[in-house]
Design a protein around this motif. Structure first.
Motif, PDB file in Angstrom:
ATOM      1  N   ALA A   1       0.831  -1.209   0.000  1.00  0.00           N
ATOM      2  CA  ALA A   1       0.000   0.000   0.000  1.00  0.00           C
ATOM      3  C   ALA A   1       0.868   1.262   0.000  1.00  0.00           C
ATOM      4  O   ALA A   1       0.505   2.276  -0.611  1.00  0.00           O
ATOM      5  CB  ALA A   1      -0.929   0.001   1.208  1.00  0.00           C
ATOM      6  N   PHE A   2       2.010   1.188   0.687  1.00  0.00           N
ATOM      7  CA  PHE A   2       2.917   2.336   0.712  1.00  0.00           C
ATOM      8  C   PHE A   2       3.470   2.613  -0.682  1.00  0.00           C
ATOM      9  O   PHE A   2       3.510   3.767  -1.134  1.00  0.00           O
ATOM     10  CB  PHE A   2       4.063   2.076   1.687  1.00  0.00           C
ATOM     11  CG  PHE A   2       5.181   3.079   1.594  1.00  0.00           C
ATOM     12  CD1 PHE A   2       5.068   4.324   2.176  1.00  0.00           C
ATOM     13  CD2 PHE A   2       6.354   2.780   0.893  1.00  0.00           C
ATOM     14  CE1 PHE A   2       6.097   5.263   2.086  1.00  0.00           C
ATOM     15  CE2 PHE A   2       7.378   3.699   0.790  1.00  0.00           C
ATOM     16  CZ  PHE A   2       7.251   4.939   1.394  1.00  0.00           C
ATOM     17  N   TRP A   3       3.891   1.578  -1.383  1.00  0.00           N
ATOM     18  CA  TRP A   3       4.477   1.769  -2.711  1.00  0.00           C
ATOM     19  C   TRP A   3       3.429   2.178  -3.731  1.00  0.00           C
ATOM     20  O   TRP A   3       3.727   2.931  -4.670  1.00  0.00           O
ATOM     21  CB  TRP A   3       5.206   0.496  -3.139  1.00  0.00           C
ATOM     22  CG  TRP A   3       6.421   0.253  -2.299  1.00  0.00           C
ATOM     23  CD1 TRP A   3       6.589  -0.715  -1.350  1.00  0.00           C
ATOM     24  CD2 TRP A   3       7.618   1.043  -2.294  1.00  0.00           C
ATOM     25  NE1 TRP A   3       7.826  -0.593  -0.761  1.00  0.00           N
ATOM     26  CE2 TRP A   3       8.478   0.468  -1.315  1.00  0.00           C
ATOM     27  CE3 TRP A   3       8.059   2.142  -3.010  1.00  0.00           C
ATOM     28  CZ2 TRP A   3       9.742   0.989  -1.055  1.00  0.00           C
ATOM     29  CZ3 TRP A   3       9.317   2.681  -2.746  1.00  0.00           C
ATOM     30  CH2 TRP A   3      10.144   2.086  -1.784  1.00  0.00           C
ATOM     31  N   GLN A   4       2.198   1.708  -3.568  1.00  0.00           N
ATOM     32  CA  GLN A   4       1.124   2.181  -4.444  1.00  0.00           C
ATOM     33  C   GLN A   4       0.876   3.670  -4.219  1.00  0.00           C
ATOM     34  O   GLN A   4       0.725   4.444  -5.174  1.00  0.00           O
ATOM     35  CB  GLN A   4      -0.157   1.392  -4.191  1.00  0.00           C
ATOM     36  CG  GLN A   4      -1.315   1.824  -5.083  1.00  0.00           C
ATOM     37  CD  GLN A   4      -2.608   1.088  -4.781  1.00  0.00           C
ATOM     38  OE1 GLN A   4      -2.635   0.163  -3.972  1.00  0.00           O
ATOM     39  NE2 GLN A   4      -3.691   1.489  -5.420  1.00  0.00           N
ATOM     40  N   ALA A   5       0.842   4.079  -2.939  1.00  0.00           N
ATOM     41  CA  ALA A   5       0.654   5.499  -2.620  1.00  0.00           C
ATOM     42  C   ALA A   5       1.838   6.324  -3.091  1.00  0.00           C
ATOM     43  O   ALA A   5       1.676   7.458  -3.566  1.00  0.00           O
ATOM     44  CB  ALA A   5       0.436   5.675  -1.124  1.00  0.00           C
ATOM     45  N   ALA A   6       3.056   5.761  -2.988  1.00  0.00           N
ATOM     46  CA  ALA A   6       4.243   6.485  -3.437  1.00  0.00           C
ATOM     47  C   ALA A   6       4.213   6.685  -4.947  1.00  0.00           C
ATOM     48  O   ALA A   6       4.582   7.756  -5.450  1.00  0.00           O
ATOM     49  CB  ALA A   6       5.502   5.724  -3.033  1.00  0.00           C
TER      50      ALA A   6
END
Length: 279
Positions: free
Chosen positions: A53-58
């Motif tokens: 989820a962090f990398w998608q948001a990034a």
């Protein structure tokens, strides 16, 4: 001058030192909003960096920032060039073009939602009339990303226009006259005169707009709330959800500190370009 500014610098450092220190300490614990919890070291940072989820948001934050910076610069700087010559009503045009920046974000987002939010809104109905089918601007992930990025450009280009207009005013008219006598056409003057001589202002505006875009919570939250299916969830929205909805302040603060590190590194890189532009 440095000695005169030192008291203000020390005061600002003291005001910011405690919340920054407290937030960093909180990122090293696994507590909630009301208690610090157990010390876990860098585990929150490890959890963040291994969370899809962090990398998608990034990824979305990077796209949103690139569109916000360069999209608004292209529109704003282009308008600044068009409005540089004197013509009747120029000042009125400038005021009207500043409205997206002046009007509160809540009002602007409501206007855009009125245009695109539901199938009965104006633009979806127009698209259906033109034979494009039912276009779901905020319900389809891809269209939601496009809509949010366009909205960011819309509310940001006046800032770039003002920065560009101020930079253009610093170029003496004799430079253009000399270039015209040498046979330089408008496109060549922009490439070899305008862009190099406004580079310093351009880099500074890019730095500021990068910070505005990465930390822009209101634009995304008011337009889509981070949806659909987290397609428009940026890092700042993810951090907010982690702290105030999932009650994981350590995790959310870890996201914020990682964002800060990247912003500082990018700002230093652009400041190097600013110094080169001054030489």
């Amino acid at each position: 001058m440095t000695s005169l500014a030192m008291p203000s610098i020390l005061l600002m450092a003291l005001i910011n030192a405690y919340p920054l220190g407290f937030a960093f300490a909180q990122s090293l614990h696994n507590g909630g909003l009301l208690r610090f919890g157990r010390f876990i070291g860098l585990q929150n940072y490890i959890n963040v960096l291994t969370d899809p989820a962090f990398w998608q948001a990034a990824s979305f934050t990077l796209l949103f920032t690139v569109c916000g910076v360069f999209g608004s610069w292209l529109v704003g700087f282009g308008l600044a060039i068009l409005l540089k010559p004197q013509f009747p009503g120029r000042n009125l045009f400038k005021v009207l073009l500043l409205l997206p920046w002046i009007v509160p974000i809540v009002v602007t987002s409501m206007s855009w939602n009125w245009l695109v939010a539901t199938p009965r809104s104006l633009l979806p109905q127009l698209a259906e009339t033109l034979g494009m089918g039912q276009v779901l601007f905020l319900a389809d992930p891809t269209m939601a990303i496009v809509t949010v990025c366009l909205f960011k450009i819309w509310i940001s280009y006046p800032f770039m226009m003002m920065m560009g207009a101020a930079a253009l005013e610093s170029i003496d008219n004799s430079v253009y006259e000399a270039a015209t006598l040498d046979g330089a056409i408008a496109r060549q003057q922009i490439r070899y005169i305008v862009l190099p001589m406004t580079a310093r202002s351009t880099y500074i505006s890019w730095i500021l707009m990068t910070m505005f875009s990465v930390n822009d919570f209101a634009t995304i939250y008011l337009m889509t709330g981070g949806g659909p299916v987290n397609a428009t969830t940026s890092l700042i929205v993810l951090a907010y959800r982690s702290v105030f909805q999932d009650f994981l302040p350590g995790y959310g603060v870890a996201i914020s500190f990682l964002m800060t590190i990247v912003l500082v590194a990018l700002s230093l890189l652009l400041f190097r370009q600013v110094r080169k532009a001054n030489i």
